[in-house]
Design a protein around this motif. Structure first.
Motif, PDB file in Angstrom:
ATOM      1  N   LEU A   1      -0.608   9.902   2.739  1.00  0.00           N
ATOM      2  CA  LEU A   1      -0.316   9.476   1.381  1.00  0.00           C
ATOM      3  C   LEU A   1      -1.467   9.917   0.473  1.00  0.00           C
ATOM      4  O   LEU A   1      -2.629   9.766   0.816  1.00  0.00           O
ATOM      5  N   THR A   2      -1.154  10.475  -0.701  1.00  0.00           N
ATOM      6  CA  THR A   2      -2.223  10.954  -1.587  1.00  0.00           C
ATOM      7  C   THR A   2      -2.064  10.343  -2.968  1.00  0.00           C
ATOM      8  O   THR A   2      -0.976  10.351  -3.543  1.00  0.00           O
ATOM      9  N   GLN A   3      -3.130   9.803  -3.466  1.00  0.00           N
ATOM     10  CA  GLN A   3      -3.125   9.209  -4.803  1.00  0.00           C
ATOM     11  C   GLN A   3      -4.293   9.719  -5.645  1.00  0.00           C
ATOM     12  O   GLN A   3      -4.847   9.005  -6.452  1.00  0.00           O
ATOM     13  N   ALA A   4      -4.693  10.955  -5.455  1.00  0.00           N
ATOM     14  CA  ALA A   4      -5.755  11.579  -6.255  1.00  0.00           C
ATOM     15  C   ALA A   4      -7.023  10.741  -6.270  1.00  0.00           C
ATOM     16  O   ALA A   4      -7.680  10.583  -7.292  1.00  0.00           O
ATOM     17  N   GLY A   5      -7.369  10.189  -5.130  1.00  0.00           N
ATOM     18  CA  GLY A   5      -8.532   9.314  -5.054  1.00  0.00           C
ATOM     19  C   GLY A   5      -9.843  10.011  -5.340  1.00  0.00           C
ATOM     20  O   GLY A   5     -10.754   9.419  -5.922  1.00  0.00           O
ATOM     21  N   ASN A   6      -9.966  11.277  -4.952  1.00  0.00           N
ATOM     22  CA  ASN A   6     -11.236  11.983  -5.155  1.00  0.00           C
ATOM     23  C   ASN A   6     -11.596  12.072  -6.631  1.00  0.00           C
ATOM     24  O   ASN A   6     -12.762  11.922  -7.004  1.00  0.00           O
ATOM     25  N   ASN A   7     -10.599  12.314  -7.483  1.00  0.00           N
ATOM     26  CA  ASN A   7     -10.868  12.380  -8.917  1.00  0.00           C
ATOM     27  C   ASN A   7     -11.297  11.018  -9.459  1.00  0.00           C
ATOM     28  O   ASN A   7     -12.184  10.929 -10.315  1.00  0.00           O
TER      29      ASN A   7
ATOM     30  N   GLU B   1     -10.312  -4.449 -11.800  1.00  0.00           N
ATOM     31  CA  GLU B   1      -9.485  -5.410 -12.532  1.00  0.00           C
ATOM     32  C   GLU B   1      -8.313  -4.762 -13.257  1.00  0.00           C
ATOM     33  O   GLU B   1      -7.220  -5.334 -13.303  1.00  0.00           O
ATOM     34  N   GLN B   2      -8.539  -3.592 -13.849  1.00  0.00           N
ATOM     35  CA  GLN B   2      -7.538  -3.019 -14.745  1.00  0.00           C
ATOM     36  C   GLN B   2      -6.848  -1.771 -14.201  1.00  0.00           C
ATOM     37  O   GLN B   2      -5.649  -1.572 -14.435  1.00  0.00           O
ATOM     38  N   GLN B   3      -7.585  -0.919 -13.495  1.00  0.00           N
ATOM     39  CA  GLN B   3      -7.025   0.380 -13.120  1.00  0.00           C
ATOM     40  C   GLN B   3      -6.254   0.349 -11.804  1.00  0.00           C
ATOM     41  O   GLN B   3      -5.211   0.996 -11.676  1.00  0.00           O
TER      42      GLN B   3
ATOM     43  N   LEU C   1       0.814  -1.217   0.000  1.00  0.00           N
ATOM     44  CA  LEU C   1       0.000   0.000   0.000  1.00  0.00           C
ATOM     45  C   LEU C   1       0.847   1.266   0.000  1.00  0.00           C
ATOM     46  O   LEU C   1       0.442   2.296  -0.549  1.00  0.00           O
ATOM     47  N   SER C   2       2.025   1.212   0.598  1.00  0.00           N
ATOM     48  CA  SER C   2       2.886   2.406   0.689  1.00  0.00           C
ATOM     49  C   SER C   2       3.382   2.861  -0.666  1.00  0.00           C
ATOM     50  O   SER C   2       3.650   4.055  -0.868  1.00  0.00           O
ATOM     51  N   THR C   3       3.514   1.942  -1.597  1.00  0.00           N
ATOM     52  CA  THR C   3       4.022   2.297  -2.925  1.00  0.00           C
ATOM     53  C   THR C   3       2.931   2.330  -3.989  1.00  0.00           C
ATOM     54  O   THR C   3       3.224   2.604  -5.155  1.00  0.00           O
ATOM     55  N   ALA C   4       1.691   2.059  -3.591  1.00  0.00           N
ATOM     56  CA  ALA C   4       0.597   2.026  -4.571  1.00  0.00           C
ATOM     57  C   ALA C   4       0.309   3.413  -5.110  1.00  0.00           C
ATOM     58  O   ALA C   4       0.287   4.400  -4.360  1.00  0.00           O
ATOM     59  N   GLN C   5       0.069   3.498  -6.404  1.00  0.00           N
ATOM     60  CA  GLN C   5      -0.319   4.758  -7.039  1.00  0.00           C
ATOM     61  C   GLN C   5      -1.828   4.861  -7.235  1.00  0.00           C
ATOM     62  O   GLN C   5      -2.391   5.949  -7.242  1.00  0.00           O
ATOM     63  N   ARG C   6      -2.469   3.714  -7.382  1.00  0.00           N
ATOM     64  CA  ARG C   6      -3.920   3.698  -7.617  1.00  0.00           C
ATOM     65  C   ARG C   6      -4.569   2.611  -6.742  1.00  0.00           C
ATOM     66  O   ARG C   6      -5.163   1.656  -7.272  1.00  0.00           O
ATOM     67  N   PRO C   7      -4.477   2.742  -5.426  1.00  0.00           N
ATOM     68  CA  PRO C   7      -5.101   1.729  -4.553  1.00  0.00           C
ATOM     69  C   PRO C   7      -6.618   1.837  -4.563  1.00  0.00           C
ATOM     70  O   PRO C   7      -7.176   2.894  -4.854  1.00  0.00           O
TER      71      PRO C   7
END
Length: 536
Positions: free
Chosen positions: A336-342, A265-267, A201-207
């Motif tokens: 940690l932020t991965q632009a989840g809101n968008n 599955e893909q993103q 999870l620490s390195t995930a870009q799109r969790p």
């Protein structure tokens, strides 16, 4: 003079000491000894009109309260009648305790044609419960009951069946200590598994996180983890309300929706699936094929066997959902932020394509008239829609039999159990006219027990969903255009208030009147009337 306490009486005392306050059951000549202890126990007893109804009532009660629903069931036909309800509860991990009689110990397995005899009753029930036990001595009753309640307190819940031979039920149990045993707490996670999960999870870009019914009590921990990673949260039907529906990271809908399936599955490069089977009825409701995630997968489950089913995990965390998620949060770096809101906004926009205005309007009326309520759904058109688009403010506010085992006849009885457990919250039993005919006899049970459930019958004069499947498959409509009864007249004959709604406005008025009456009520809704003016 010493008063003898029978095994049946001791069992009732044990139930009470474990916090049981309601029993669903139909007395029979083989369960009289179970009922001997009820008179002075101050337990509520509800008599359904069919043992399947007892199981569904216990199911609805358990889903609303979180406590096990308890049933007293006779030998033989009583057990064959309740196994369908046990199957639904098993699939949906609903805590249920079924206590039954069985023939006398010296008669078991003899095949002599005794009343209610089955060759191997336990063999039948063992297929639809977490475990089934034959009590052969009153001395073992306290430990067997402790084992049953340990399933509900520390394992993946589901039905438990205890059968007691007639002679054992009547034996002296005066010497037993009937106090509740200390029960084990749910398991905590292995530290190494948490370390591995945190590393992914620490390195995930799109969790992305998926919540299933096993996360029902883990809402606060799930929200904390989602906010820490700023990741979208998808829920299955049994996890409705675990995450607040107005939370900016909540996606809603269903994992079966093609857009959400694509995101899973893909993103997503890391998916954390919490308390979910990843099974067909939640993830492949539209028969697109089994879910196949391309990113890394972290699975959290209280059932170790479940961690090995349906989809391979890169990290398998055997633990209670709350304990696991809290442990992961403790080790994750801050903010940690991965632009989840968008990503959430894009998904919410994508899943509107299957929305149908007539169903949206139908549920909006329910929300406007009743506010927070409990909806218990059967396999019916609005329930299929609700799986994707109806969300709740808390767990246990919407559930149905459409997923999991997928039985019919669920809503009429299950709504009774839900209403008994829901306190002041209004309860709707939502059924179709076809599925309702499986269990409409339970309307009188609600009336008799003064349960203020509001039944809503979505009437499309037959099995509408199966008609649609037949049409799509170019199969003639055989067996699906069944004649419904006159539901309002039938309800009134059982002492139930009844209303007819042919328009949305009439439905709203009927719902207001039913709520104001504060007693058992039924609204027969014409699908064609409510669909008028909408593209169906």
């Amino acid at each position: 003079m010493t008063t003898t306490k029978t095994c049946g009486q001791a069992l009732v005392e044990l139930l009470k000491n474990y916090g049981v306050d309601t029993i669903f059951g139909i007395p029979g000549v083989h369960t009289i000894e179970l009922y001997r202890g009820l008179e002075n126990a101050n337990l509520k007893h509800v008599t359904p009109r069919h043992e399947q109804g007892a199981g569904f009532m216990a199911d609805g009660f358990a889903r609303v309260t979180g406590k096990p629903g308890v049933c007293f069931i006779i030998t033989g036909p009583g057990m064959t009648n309740i196994v369908t309800a046990m199957g639904q509860a098993l699939q949906d991990s609903v805590p249920m305790l079924v206590i039954s009689s069985v023939n006398r110990t010296h008669q078991l397995g003899m095949g002599e044609g005794r009343l209610h005899e089955l060759p191997h009753q336990q063999g039948l029930t063992s297929q639809v419960c977490r475990f089934s036990h034959t009590l052969l001595s009153p001395d073992n009753l306290p430990k067997v009951m402790a084992q049953a309640f340990s399933v509900f307190s520390s394992q993946r819940p589901g039905p438990v069946h205890i059968e007691i031979p007639l002679d054992v039920l009547a034996q002296d149990a005066s010497h037993l200590d009937v106090s509740a045993w200390p029960l084990p707490a749910p398991p905590g996670p292995n530290p190494a598994a948490i370390t591995d999960a945190v590393a992914l999870l620490s390195t995930a870009q799109r969790p992305l996180m998926i919540l299933g019914g096993g996360a029902r009590h883990a809402g606060a921990a799930a929200q904390s983890l989602a906010e820490r990673l700023n990741m979208p949260v998808v829920n299955t039907c049994n996890a409705k309300g675990v995450m607040a529906k107005n939370h900016p990271l909540w996606v809603g809908s269903t994992p079966s929706h093609p857009a959400i399936r694509n995101a899973i599955e893909q993103q997503a490069d890391v998916v954390i699936a919490v308390g979910t089977e990843l099974a067909e009825t939640d993830y492949d409701f539209f028969f697109l094929g089994d879910v196949a995630m391309q990113g890394k997968v972290i699975r959290v489950d209280i059932d170790p066997a479940q961690l090995l089913r349906n989809h391979r995990a890169d990290v398998a965390v055997y633990a209670d959902a709350t304990l696991a998620l809290e442990a992961i949060c403790e080790q994750l770096p801050e903010a940690l932020t991965q632009a989840g809101n968008n990503r959430v906004s894009a998904l919410r926009e994508a899943v509107t394509d299957l929305k149908k205005a007539q169903y949206t309007a139908f549920f909006e009326v329910i929300d406007e008239v009743l506010g927070e309520c409990v909806i218990v759904g059967d396999s019916t058109q609005p329930a299929y829609y609700a799986q994707a688009y109806y969300e709740t403010a808390a767990p246990g506010r919407y559930f149905h039999s459409t997923t999991g085992y997928g039985t019919l006849g669920y809503a009429f009885p299950a709504a009774i159990g839900a209403a008994i457990g829901a306190g002041e919250l209004p309860v709707i039993g939502l059924t179709g006219d076809g599925g309702g005919q499986f269990s409409l006899n339970e309307i009188i049970t609600a009336v008799e027990n003064q349960v203020p459930v509001i039944y809503v019958v979505w009437n499309n004069t037959g099995h509408g969903e199966i008609r649609r499947f037949m049409d799509d498959a170019s199969v003639a409509r055989e067996g699906v255009n069944i004649a419904p009864p006159q539901y309002t007249a039938l309800a009134e004959s059982m002492g139930c208030k009844a209303y007819q709604a042919d328009t949305l406005e009439q439905f709203s008025s009927a719902l207001k009147a039913a709520r104001l009456a504060g007693t058992t009520a039924l609204i027969n809704v014409s699908e064609s009337g409510l669909n008028a003016g909408y593209a169906f």
